[in-house]
Design an enzyme around this catalytic site. Structure first.
Site, PDB file in Angstrom:
ATOM      1  N   THR A 123       0.834  -1.214   0.000  1.00  0.00           N
ATOM      2  CA  THR A 123       0.000   0.000   0.000  1.00  0.00           C
ATOM      3  C   THR A 123       0.868   1.264   0.000  1.00  0.00           C
ATOM      4  O   THR A 123       2.000   1.243   0.496  1.00  0.00           O
ATOM      5  CB  THR A 123      -0.920   0.019   1.250  1.00  0.00           C
ATOM      6  N   ASP A 124       0.292   2.373  -0.475  1.00  0.00           N
ATOM      7  CA  ASP A 124       1.007   3.664  -0.404  1.00  0.00           C
ATOM      8  C   ASP A 124       1.202   4.117   1.043  1.00  0.00           C
ATOM      9  O   ASP A 124       2.055   4.954   1.334  1.00  0.00           O
ATOM     10  CB  ASP A 124       0.274   4.757  -1.208  1.00  0.00           C
ATOM     11  N   GLU A 125       0.402   3.536   1.957  1.00  0.00           N
ATOM     12  CA  GLU A 125       0.477   3.999   3.349  1.00  0.00           C
ATOM     13  C   GLU A 125       1.823   3.679   4.006  1.00  0.00           C
ATOM     14  O   GLU A 125       2.177   4.277   5.019  1.00  0.00           O
ATOM     15  CB  GLU A 125      -0.682   3.409   4.173  1.00  0.00           C
ATOM     16  N   TYR A 149      -1.744  -0.513  11.207  1.00  0.00           N
ATOM     17  CA  TYR A 149      -1.985  -1.112   9.879  1.00  0.00           C
ATOM     18  C   TYR A 149      -0.782  -0.912   8.960  1.00  0.00           C
ATOM     19  O   TYR A 149      -0.218  -1.878   8.432  1.00  0.00           O
ATOM     20  CB  TYR A 149      -3.248  -0.511   9.239  1.00  0.00           C
ATOM     21  N   LYS A 153       1.979  -3.584   7.324  1.00  0.00           N
ATOM     22  CA  LYS A 153       2.183  -3.755   5.880  1.00  0.00           C
ATOM     23  C   LYS A 153       3.650  -3.510   5.514  1.00  0.00           C
ATOM     24  O   LYS A 153       4.227  -4.227   4.706  1.00  0.00           O
ATOM     25  CB  LYS A 153       1.288  -2.797   5.089  1.00  0.00           C
TER      26      LYS A 153
HETATM   27  P1  NAD Z   1     -10.332  -6.419   2.300  1.00  0.00           P
HETATM   28  O1  NAD Z   1     -10.288  -6.173   3.758  1.00  0.00           O
HETATM   29  O2  NAD Z   1     -11.556  -6.069   1.538  1.00  0.00           O
HETATM   30  O3  NAD Z   1     -10.061  -7.975   2.023  1.00  0.00           O
HETATM   31  C1  NAD Z   1      -9.078  -8.715   2.686  1.00  0.00           C
HETATM   32  C2  NAD Z   1      -9.314 -10.178   2.376  1.00  0.00           C
HETATM   33  O4  NAD Z   1      -8.293 -10.951   3.026  1.00  0.00           O
HETATM   34  C3  NAD Z   1     -10.651 -10.707   2.898  1.00  0.00           C
HETATM   35  O5  NAD Z   1     -11.249 -11.528   1.924  1.00  0.00           O
HETATM   36  C4  NAD Z   1     -10.254 -11.522   4.129  1.00  0.00           C
HETATM   37  O6  NAD Z   1     -11.150 -12.584   4.412  1.00  0.00           O
HETATM   38  C5  NAD Z   1      -8.887 -12.036   3.696  1.00  0.00           C
HETATM   39  N1  NAD Z   1      -8.022 -12.386   4.827  1.00  0.00           N
HETATM   40  C6  NAD Z   1      -7.774 -11.632   5.934  1.00  0.00           C
HETATM   41  N2  NAD Z   1      -6.932 -12.295   6.747  1.00  0.00           N
HETATM   42  C7  NAD Z   1      -6.627 -13.462   6.139  1.00  0.00           C
HETATM   43  C8  NAD Z   1      -5.780 -14.547   6.464  1.00  0.00           C
HETATM   44  N3  NAD Z   1      -5.096 -14.574   7.608  1.00  0.00           N
HETATM   45  N4  NAD Z   1      -5.689 -15.580   5.597  1.00  0.00           N
HETATM   46  C9  NAD Z   1      -6.393 -15.579   4.432  1.00  0.00           C
HETATM   47  N5  NAD Z   1      -7.216 -14.578   4.083  1.00  0.00           N
HETATM   48  C10 NAD Z   1      -7.318 -13.529   4.911  1.00  0.00           C
HETATM   49  O7  NAD Z   1      -9.040  -5.712   1.696  1.00  0.00           O
HETATM   50  P2  NAD Z   1      -8.803  -4.939   0.316  1.00  0.00           P
HETATM   51  O8  NAD Z   1      -9.227  -3.541   0.468  1.00  0.00           O
HETATM   52  O9  NAD Z   1      -9.328  -5.764  -0.791  1.00  0.00           O
HETATM   53  O10 NAD Z   1      -7.214  -4.943   0.266  1.00  0.00           O
HETATM   54  C11 NAD Z   1      -6.495  -6.020  -0.361  1.00  0.00           C
HETATM   55  C12 NAD Z   1      -5.013  -5.747  -0.243  1.00  0.00           C
HETATM   56  O11 NAD Z   1      -4.705  -4.502  -0.878  1.00  0.00           O
HETATM   57  C13 NAD Z   1      -4.536  -5.604   1.200  1.00  0.00           C
HETATM   58  O12 NAD Z   1      -3.282  -6.226   1.310  1.00  0.00           O
HETATM   59  C14 NAD Z   1      -4.426  -4.100   1.418  1.00  0.00           C
HETATM   60  O13 NAD Z   1      -3.418  -3.815   2.357  1.00  0.00           O
HETATM   61  C15 NAD Z   1      -4.039  -3.638   0.026  1.00  0.00           C
HETATM   62  N6  NAD Z   1      -4.436  -2.264  -0.312  1.00  0.00           N
HETATM   63  C16 NAD Z   1      -5.749  -1.869  -0.228  1.00  0.00           C
HETATM   64  C17 NAD Z   1      -6.088  -0.568  -0.615  1.00  0.00           C
HETATM   65  C18 NAD Z   1      -7.523  -0.093  -0.578  1.00  0.00           C
HETATM   66  O14 NAD Z   1      -7.758   1.109  -0.809  1.00  0.00           O
HETATM   67  N7  NAD Z   1      -8.509  -0.934  -0.335  1.00  0.00           N
HETATM   68  C19 NAD Z   1      -5.113   0.322  -1.061  1.00  0.00           C
HETATM   69  C20 NAD Z   1      -3.791  -0.126  -1.144  1.00  0.00           C
HETATM   70  C21 NAD Z   1      -3.476  -1.419  -0.785  1.00  0.00           C
END
Ligand code: NAD
Length: 330
Positions: A123-125, A149, A153
């Site tokens: 993530t950018d964070e 968080y 990451k």
């Molecule tokens: P989300 O919270 O919607 O989904 C996370 C998924 O991971 C869920 O399906 C959950 O059941 C699964 N999960 C959690 N713990 C688990 C484990 N121990 N084993 C297996 N599965 C597990 O998240 P998102 O928004 O889709 O983000 C996905 C990725 O992208 C993350 O790594 C997040 O850090 C990164 N990210 C998200 C954003 C954003 O704006 N949403 C931006 C940058 C990066």
């Protein structure tokens, strides 16, 4: 191509799975713990073309069995605890999944010993707050996370880099900016605001809402990740952003406008503890691979509001008191 998608039942993961199954026909298994954020419903239109296994990335035995049985060419890791507010209230699950979980993936790859590519979604964070500067973070910048968080990451990224250097594991890391679009959990800003307006509750901003974010429609992120798998280089990091900056307040004002409510409906609340005020990244590397975002902010927001209005069946069961209906979760 055999693709193991961890966390593929979440927001970005399910949009990515839909993209690779519909556009590429890649053989896909989703491995997901189905936490409060993961839902099989997110994959309902592609379930007949993928396999789904419920499992935890931090469970070494189960994950090793998964990898041995499926023998993927690439593991795409979306699995994470992702909500900053929850990390402030209860950091432990973030350490378990985002650090120990990543470590378990790496150990499994090291032990199994054949060539698998790990495409890890960061993530950018991890770059931390750029408020008060005009800087944009590039892939080589030092990590400077602010929340439990983002610290978890950043730790995952560092472990992956160390395993690449020490054991020669193949990895590519992507660092997307703020994503939005269909299937995003109602706890996150955009769906939360839409749903609160539908409940006739005001959208509450943390502080004055002047936090600057770069907003990317989730389908564009799915395409960027696919491109990095196809054309990226091993042991490289790719920032993923479209430089579509807007403050949190501007985003909520646009949602209010789309839903026919006045801007004065907004309530300004307590600032989020430790909140980063500005993120910005240089995304030249991913653009050099041939990617650019296709969905602009206005269009993306309109599509997103429309999707939530039409899919109450999807979000209604997820509306809770603490993270959606309460004004502040902490
Ligand atoms: P989300 O919270 O919607 O989904 C996370 C998924 O991971 C869920 O399906 C959950 O059941 C699964 N999960 C959690 N713990 C688990 C484990 N121990 N084993 C297996 N599965 C597990 O998240 P998102 O928004 O889709 O983000 C996905 C990725 O992208 C993350 O790594 C997040 O850090 C990164 N990210 C998200 C954003 C954003 O704006 N949403 C931006 C940058 C990066």
């Amino acid at each position: 191509m055999r693709v193991l998608v961890t966390g593929g039942a979440g927001f970005i993961g399910s949009n990515f799975v839909r993209h690779i199954v519909n556009e590429y026909g890649w053989e896909t298994i989703v491995y997901d713990k189905l936490t409060y954020a993961g839902r099989i419903e997110n994959l309902r239109d592609v379930l007949d073309r993928i396999k789904f296994v419920r499992g935890d990335i931090a469970d070494e035995e189960s994950f090793t069995r998964m990898v041995r049985d499926f023998q993927p060419d690439v593991i795409v890791n979306f699995a994470a605890e992702t909500h900053v507010d929850r990390s402030i209230n209860e950091p432990a699950p973030f350490i378990k999944t985002n650090i120990v979980g990543v470590f378990t993936i790496l150990e499994t790859m090291r032990r199994i010993g054949y060539d698998i590519l790990l495409l890890h979604v960061s993530t950018d964070e991890v770059y931390g707050d750029l408020w008060g500067t005009s800087r944009e973070s590039s892939e080589e910048d030092a990590l400077n996370p602010s929340s439990p968080y983002s610290a978890s990451k950043a730790s995952g990224d560092l472990l992956i880099k160390a395993y690449g250097r020490t054991y020669g594991l193949k990895y590519r890391i992507v660092r997307p900016c703020n994503n939005y679009g269909p299937y995003q959990h109602p706890e996150k800003l955009i769906p939360r605001s839409i749903i609160r307006i539908l409940y006739n509750k005001p959208p509450v901003l943390y502080g004055d809402g002047s936090q600057v974010r770069d907003w990317l429609y989730v389908e564009d992120t799915a395409k960027a990740i696919t491109l990095v798998i196809e054309k990226g280089s091993d042991r490289e990091i790719y920032n993923v952003c479209g430089n579509m900056y807007a403050t949190v307040r501007e985003i909520v004002e646009k949602i209010l406008e789309a839903m026919g409510k006045p801007k004065s409906f907004i309530v300004y609340g307590k600032p989020r503890p430790g909140e980063d005020r500005r993120y910005a990244m240089v995304c030249a590397k991913i653009r050099e691979l041939g990617w650019k975002p296709l969905v602009g902010l206005e269009t993306g927001l309109r599509l997103t509001v429309k999707w939530y209005l039409e899919n109450e069946w999807w979000w209604k069961p997820l509306v809770d008191e603490r993270y959606v209906l309460a004004d502040h979760p902490w």
